[in-house]
Write a protein that holds these residues in place. Structure first.
Motif, mmCIF file in Angstrom:
data_model
loop_
_atom_site.group_PDB
_atom_site.id
_atom_site.type_symbol
_atom_site.label_atom_id
_atom_site.label_comp_id
_atom_site.label_asym_id
_atom_site.label_seq_id
_atom_site.Cartn_x
_atom_site.Cartn_y
_atom_site.Cartn_z
ATOM 1 N N TYR A 24 14.057 17.894 10.371
ATOM 2 C CA TYR A 24 13.540 16.847 9.987
ATOM 3 C C TYR A 24 12.905 17.098 8.419
ATOM 4 N N ARG A 25 12.593 16.025 7.656
ATOM 5 C CA ARG A 25 11.954 16.573 6.526
ATOM 6 C C ARG A 25 11.165 15.133 6.469
ATOM 7 N N ILE A 26 9.878 15.422 5.568
ATOM 8 C CA ILE A 26 8.992 14.661 5.304
ATOM 9 C C ILE A 26 9.323 13.679 3.995
ATOM 10 N N LEU A 27 9.456 12.597 3.977
ATOM 11 C CA LEU A 27 9.812 11.721 2.710
ATOM 12 C C LEU A 27 8.812 11.258 2.020
ATOM 13 N N GLN A 35 -1.263 14.822 7.647
ATOM 14 C CA GLN A 35 -2.220 15.777 8.654
ATOM 15 C C GLN A 35 -2.784 15.459 9.683
ATOM 16 N N GLU A 36 -2.871 14.071 9.822
ATOM 17 C CA GLU A 36 -3.461 13.541 10.755
ATOM 18 C C GLU A 36 -2.178 13.299 12.161
ATOM 19 N N MET A 37 -1.097 12.667 11.508
ATOM 20 C CA MET A 37 -0.086 12.351 12.572
ATOM 21 C C MET A 37 0.876 13.404 12.860
ATOM 22 N N LEU A 38 0.958 14.401 12.003
ATOM 23 C CA LEU A 38 2.031 15.079 12.248
ATOM 24 C C LEU A 38 2.281 15.849 13.597
ATOM 25 N N SER A 69 2.681 4.681 11.248
ATOM 26 C CA SER A 69 1.418 4.172 10.557
ATOM 27 C C SER A 69 0.399 4.368 11.717
ATOM 28 N N LYS A 70 -0.722 4.575 11.288
ATOM 29 C CA LYS A 70 -1.977 4.425 12.124
ATOM 30 C C LYS A 70 -2.396 3.113 12.379
#
Length: 75
Positions: A24-27, A35-38, A69-70
């Motif tokens: 995967y890659r973060i877009l 940092q919170e969700m990864l 989303s949080k």
């Protein structure tokens, strides 16, 4: 796409012919959301099975774009 905001974590997942996430890659570029969700998202991607893409009726590799989303609920 209207629900994607600055606090969303957007990931492109590379899915193999068996429907498993290979990479995967973060877009998105929100470091706070990332940092919170990864950690939870990484764990979820390991155990998620997608319906694989098909070519000429046969399973093949593909990719999926996911947005997280949080959500805060008060009650």
């Amino acid at each position: 796409m209207n629900s994607i905001n600055s606090e969303s974590l957007v990931i492109e997942a590379y899915v193999d012919a068996n429907g498993r996430v290979q990479d995967y890659r973060i877009l998105s570029d929100s470091t706070e959301a990332t940092q919170e969700m990864l950690p939870a998202v990484k764990n979820m991607l390991i155990f998620t099975t997608f319906r694989p893409a098909t070519s000429m009726g046969r399973p093949t590799t593909g990719h999926a774009v996911l947005s997280f989303s949080k959500v805060s609920v008060r009650g």
